[in-house]
Design a protein around this motif. Structure first.
Motif, PDB file in Angstrom:
ATOM      1  N   THR A 154      42.697  19.617  25.807  1.00 57.94           N
ATOM      2  CA  THR A 154      43.314  20.547  24.857  1.00 57.94           C
ATOM      3  C   THR A 154      44.120  21.575  25.645  1.00 57.94           C
ATOM      4  OG1 THR A 154      41.412  20.281  23.421  1.00 57.94           O
ATOM      5  CG2 THR A 154      42.796  22.182  22.987  1.00 57.94           C
ATOM      6  N   ARG A 155      45.291  21.877  25.145  1.00 58.45           N
ATOM      7  CA  ARG A 155      46.160  22.806  25.862  1.00 58.45           C
ATOM      8  C   ARG A 155      45.611  24.225  25.758  1.00 58.45           C
ATOM      9  NH1 ARG A 155      52.435  23.954  24.473  1.00 58.45           N
ATOM     10  NH2 ARG A 155      52.930  25.074  26.412  1.00 58.45           N
ATOM     11  N   LEU A 156      45.557  24.918  26.888  1.00 56.85           N
ATOM     12  CA  LEU A 156      45.098  26.313  26.914  1.00 56.85           C
ATOM     13  C   LEU A 156      46.283  27.210  27.256  1.00 56.85           C
ATOM     14  CD1 LEU A 156      42.862  28.546  27.063  1.00 56.85           C
ATOM     15  CD2 LEU A 156      42.555  27.911  29.451  1.00 56.85           C
ATOM     16  N   LEU A 157      46.590  28.135  26.360  1.00 61.35           N
ATOM     17  CA  LEU A 157      47.700  29.075  26.604  1.00 61.35           C
ATOM     18  C   LEU A 157      47.106  30.405  27.039  1.00 61.35           C
ATOM     19  CD1 LEU A 157      49.726  28.325  23.359  1.00 61.35           C
ATOM     20  CD2 LEU A 157      50.277  27.540  25.654  1.00 61.35           C
ATOM     21  N   GLN A 158      47.462  30.855  28.230  1.00 57.37           N
ATOM     22  CA  GLN A 158      46.840  32.071  28.737  1.00 57.37           C
ATOM     23  C   GLN A 158      47.887  33.007  29.353  1.00 57.37           C
ATOM     24  OE1 GLN A 158      45.216  33.746  31.834  1.00 57.37           O
ATOM     25  NE2 GLN A 158      44.772  35.025  30.066  1.00 57.37           N
ATOM     26  N   PRO A 159      48.641  33.725  28.495  1.00 51.37           N
ATOM     27  CA  PRO A 159      49.601  34.700  29.022  1.00 51.37           C
ATOM     28  C   PRO A 159      48.886  35.965  29.490  1.00 51.37           C
ATOM     29  CG  PRO A 159      49.635  34.716  26.628  1.00 51.37           C
ATOM     30  CD  PRO A 159      48.639  33.670  27.027  1.00 51.37           C
ATOM     31  N   ASN A 160      49.457  36.630  30.494  1.00 50.73           N
ATOM     32  CA  ASN A 160      48.803  37.814  31.076  1.00 50.73           C
ATOM     33  C   ASN A 160      49.697  39.030  31.071  1.00 50.73           C
ATOM     34  OD1 ASN A 160      46.117  36.862  32.351  1.00 50.73           O
ATOM     35  ND2 ASN A 160      47.592  35.255  32.808  1.00 50.73           N
ATOM     36  N   GLU A 161      49.043  40.182  31.017  1.00 48.25           N
ATOM     37  CA  GLU A 161      49.766  41.461  31.025  1.00 48.25           C
ATOM     38  C   GLU A 161      49.806  42.087  32.402  1.00 48.25           C
ATOM     39  OE1 GLU A 161      49.771  44.576  28.151  1.00 48.25           O
ATOM     40  OE2 GLU A 161      48.407  43.427  26.892  1.00 48.25           O
ATOM     41  N   ASP A 179      52.608  26.304  33.854  1.00 48.75           N
ATOM     42  CA  ASP A 179      53.386  27.114  32.910  1.00 48.75           C
ATOM     43  C   ASP A 179      52.528  27.658  31.769  1.00 48.75           C
ATOM     44  OD1 ASP A 179      55.542  26.605  34.433  1.00 48.75           O
ATOM     45  OD2 ASP A 179      56.641  25.401  32.967  1.00 48.75           O
ATOM     46  N   ASP A 180      51.291  27.173  31.646  1.00 50.51           N
ATOM     47  CA  ASP A 180      50.429  27.620  30.541  1.00 50.51           C
ATOM     48  C   ASP A 180      49.572  28.832  30.902  1.00 50.51           C
ATOM     49  OD1 ASP A 180      51.435  25.772  28.837  1.00 50.51           O
ATOM     50  OD2 ASP A 180      49.783  24.341  29.061  1.00 50.51           O
ATOM     51  N   VAL A 181      49.536  29.182  32.176  1.00 52.40           N
ATOM     52  CA  VAL A 181      48.879  30.429  32.602  1.00 52.40           C
ATOM     53  C   VAL A 181      49.960  31.202  33.340  1.00 52.40           C
ATOM     54  CG1 VAL A 181      47.019  31.480  33.938  1.00 52.40           C
ATOM     55  CG2 VAL A 181      46.677  29.235  32.914  1.00 52.40           C
ATOM     56  N   TRP A 182      50.411  32.277  32.757  1.00 53.25           N
ATOM     57  CA  TRP A 182      51.554  32.959  33.353  1.00 53.25           C
ATOM     58  C   TRP A 182      51.512  34.455  33.102  1.00 53.25           C
ATOM     59  CZ3 TRP A 182      51.395  30.955  28.605  1.00 53.25           C
ATOM     60  CH2 TRP A 182      52.122  31.537  27.570  1.00 53.25           C
ATOM     61  N   PHE A 183      52.308  35.151  33.944  1.00 52.47           N
ATOM     62  CA  PHE A 183      52.466  36.597  33.742  1.00 52.47           C
ATOM     63  C   PHE A 183      53.584  36.769  32.723  1.00 52.47           C
ATOM     64  CE2 PHE A 183      54.994  40.382  34.886  1.00 52.47           C
ATOM     65  CZ  PHE A 183      54.082  41.344  34.520  1.00 52.47           C
ATOM     66  N   MET A 184      53.271  37.385  31.598  1.00 53.51           N
ATOM     67  CA  MET A 184      54.270  37.513  30.549  1.00 53.51           C
ATOM     68  C   MET A 184      55.000  38.843  30.657  1.00 53.51           C
ATOM     69  SD  MET A 184      53.736  37.189  26.484  1.00 53.51           S
ATOM     70  CE  MET A 184      53.939  35.464  26.163  1.00 53.51           C
ATOM     71  N   ASN A 185      54.285  39.904  30.481  1.00 57.96           N
ATOM     72  CA  ASN A 185      54.869  41.238  30.518  1.00 57.96           C
ATOM     73  C   ASN A 185      53.744  42.182  30.157  1.00 57.96           C
ATOM     74  OD1 ASN A 185      56.697  43.395  30.462  1.00 57.96           O
ATOM     75  ND2 ASN A 185      58.274  42.067  29.637  1.00 57.96           N
ATOM     76  N   ASN A 186      54.006  43.463  30.208  1.00 59.63           N
ATOM     77  CA  ASN A 186      52.945  44.356  29.766  1.00 59.63           C
ATOM     78  C   ASN A 186      53.334  45.076  28.480  1.00 59.63           C
ATOM     79  OD1 ASN A 186      54.723  46.187  30.671  1.00 59.63           O
ATOM     80  ND2 ASN A 186      53.559  46.811  32.452  1.00 59.63           N
ATOM     81  N   SER A 187      52.308  45.639  27.846  1.00 59.14           N
ATOM     82  CA  SER A 187      52.481  46.445  26.647  1.00 59.14           C
ATOM     83  C   SER A 187      53.301  45.769  25.548  1.00 59.14           C
ATOM     84  CB  SER A 187      53.067  47.804  27.046  1.00 59.14           C
ATOM     85  OG  SER A 187      52.960  48.710  26.006  1.00 59.14           O
ATOM     86  N   SER A 188      54.401  46.423  25.115  1.00 53.92           N
ATOM     87  CA  SER A 188      55.140  45.913  23.963  1.00 53.92           C
ATOM     88  C   SER A 188      55.760  44.542  24.251  1.00 53.92           C
ATOM     89  CB  SER A 188      56.224  46.904  23.542  1.00 53.92           C
ATOM     90  OG  SER A 188      56.952  47.313  24.663  1.00 53.92           O
ATOM     91  N   TYR A 244      54.472  42.207  25.969  1.00 56.05           N
ATOM     92  CA  TYR A 244      53.397  41.223  25.817  1.00 56.05           C
ATOM     93  C   TYR A 244      53.171  40.899  24.340  1.00 56.05           C
ATOM     94  CZ  TYR A 244      48.743  39.119  26.325  1.00 56.05           C
ATOM     95  OH  TYR A 244      47.667  38.276  26.284  1.00 56.05           O
ATOM     96  N   ILE A 245      53.136  41.949  23.542  1.00 55.66           N
ATOM     97  CA  ILE A 245      52.855  41.746  22.119  1.00 55.66           C
ATOM     98  C   ILE A 245      53.950  40.897  21.465  1.00 55.66           C
ATOM     99  CG2 ILE A 245      52.518  42.906  19.903  1.00 55.66           C
ATOM    100  CD1 ILE A 245      51.456  45.299  21.617  1.00 55.66           C
TER     101      ILE A 245
END
Lengths: 208, 279
Positions: free
Chosen positions: B115-122, B150-159, B161-162
């Motif tokens: 099963t695909r696990l999506l794990q973005p980080n702040e 690509d499924d575990v990545w640094f997205m952004n912080n705060s707004s 990220y949301i």
């Protein structure tokens, strides 16, 4: 040794922070200040890793032409142009970077924050469905307190407001303190588990 | 300040500290230190008892943790991904530290069921640790090739990220959303996004202002100390369970102390505890 060295560093650092917090000689020596500086340096080193991750993920989106890959181009362009402005002009007031922050990022963040009001309304609707016992209790208490804040409460009974104040000051405050106490003890037990090397998930593959 | 200058200042401060200053506790911190030491002793004793094979009390069922397998199973059946968020804060937050064993558990299950696990980080530091944990979990499950970087990545912080998560939720429509860590105003947003896409939601935090949102909006909520006990609950390791038992014993002792203090205060008007706390 791949496992022991990180665990030893973790244990020693934790112990030194505890000593720095409680013993006066450590405060005189400025241990905690020094540790904080080291920590800031260490975390700053990790920031480029975040940038690399961001670049790789969006780079793959563009390379494989995944859905909305054009937005990935925009994202990378914005990131690197902003970085370039920052490196050239610095973060001082009056620079291009500070203008971009004030004119673009701040309003976007404020707009997003303002949207929480709509989401809270939607969450309230969910809550009002009383999906379980806890949610029902929450709804009853919330409604009681909400009504107490309105003039309606005074018309119904003079005791309504006093009862609401009592709920906030006693049961609610007691629950708040009990949860806080449990949370701090839980956090402390976790800290001890890590200091003693019992909990090792944080060192990932090195734990094996 | 350079490293050599820091060292010189550090040594100079040491010379300046007189013998009278050495080994004295911070004023007002002695009571706290005694409490910390007592708790440390209780935890140590329970760990030793667990290591010696003494019977340990079982941790009461945590429906939120039991539901993780159910939620991943649902996602597997529906062919939709699992979303996992570890909160807003950095690596030093105890709630962030508490989530690592849970992420490892979730990632192992996802790897096993494909099963695909999506794990973005702040936070970039938390991202590096999470990435390592998820990789290791796929390796442990014997399916390292199934791990998608690509499924575990640094997205952004705060707004950032949301908004990113909002977009992710709408596009990927995860069947399960696990929120485990320290959240702020994004808690309500993440819960609502999960609700809108029909995900089974499991929320865990010790951030008290956000707890009502998790209790009201999530299908299962782990409150404060439950999130710290979850690693022992999942692992079924006696030593880890011993630390949770120690926590309960200490809590019981504090409960007795509070009751005694309240009665004492009501009868006498003052307690000896208050002077101890500020000692």
């Amino acid at each position: 040794m791949k496992k022991e060295i990180p665990l030893a560093i973790t244990g020693l650092s934790g112990l030194m922070v505890i000593v720095g917090e409680y013993l006066r000689f450590a405060q005189n020596l400025g241990w905690l200040t020094t540790f904080n500086t080291w920590f800031q340096v260490a975390t700053t080193v990790a920031f480029p890793i975040g940038l690399v991750s961001l670049t790789l993920v969006h780079g793959h989106n563009i390379q494989r032409k995944r859905a909305d890959w054009g937005l990935s181009i925009l994202m990378l362009a914005a990131t690197y142009v902003y970085l370039a402005f920052d490196l050239v002009s610095g973060p001082a007031n009056g620079t291009v970077m500070s203008w971009v922050y004030t004119a673009y990022i701040s309003p976007v963040a404020a707009t997003l924050y303002a949207m929480t009001s709509f989401l809270i309304t939607s969450a309230t609707f969910r809550t009002f469905r009383c999906r379980n016992r806890e949610a029902t209790l929450l709804v009853v208490a919330a409604l009681f307190i909400v009504v107490a804040q309105s003039p309606l409460a005074g018309l119904i009974s003079h005791y309504w407001g006093a009862t609401a104040t009592w709920i906030i000051n006693y049961p609610s405050n007691a629950a708040f303190r009990a949860i806080t106490l449990g949370a701090y003890l839980g956090a402390f037990a976790t800290a001890i588990r890590i200091l003693l090397g019992i909990e090792r998930a944080h060192i990932g593959s090195l734990a094996k | 300040m350079s490293l050599s200058a820091s060292l010189q200042a550090w040594l100079a401060a040491g010379k300046g500290a007189t013998a009278a200053h050495l080994w004295l506790f911070q004023p007002g911190a002695t009571g706290s230190l005694v409490a910390v030491l007592l708790f440390g002793i209780v935890v140590y004793v329970m760990i030793q008892r667990a290591r010696a094979g003494a019977p340990m009390r079982q941790i009461h069922p945590l429906p939120g943790i039991d539901a993780i397998d159910e939620a991943i199973g649902r996602a597997t059946e529906m062919g939709r991904p699992v979303f996992y968020s570890s909160g807003d804060t950095g690596v030093t937050d105890p709630m962030t530290i508490a989530h690592y064993p849970i992420l490892a558990h979730v990632a192992r299950r996802c790897a096993r069921y494909d099963t695909r696990l999506l794990q973005p980080n702040e936070d970039p530091v938390v991202y590096t640790v999470n990435d390592s944990i998820v990789r290791e979990a796929y390796l442990e499950a014997g399916r390292p090739e199934a791990f998608n970087p690509d499924d575990v990545w640094f997205m952004n912080n705060s707004s950032g990220y949301i908004t990113g998560v909002w977009d992710l939720m709408q596009k990927q429509r995860p069947a399960a959303s696990i929120l485990y860590g320290d959240f702020y105003y994004d808690a309500i947003m993440l819960v609502e996004m999960g609700g809108l896409v029909g995900a089974v939601q499991i929320g865990a935090t010790a951030q008290i202002p956000e707890l009502p949102f998790f209790v009201a909006g999530c299908d299962y909520a782990l409150i404060a100390e439950e999130m710290y006990a979850a690693s022992a609950y999942i692992g079924h390791e006696p030593v880890l369970t011993g630390t949770v038992v120690a926590e309960d014993l200490y809590k019981f002792a504090m409960f007795v102390l509070i009751v005694v203090g309240a009665v004492w205060l009501s009868i006498v008007g003052s307690t000896p505890f208050s002077s101890f706390v500020h000692f």
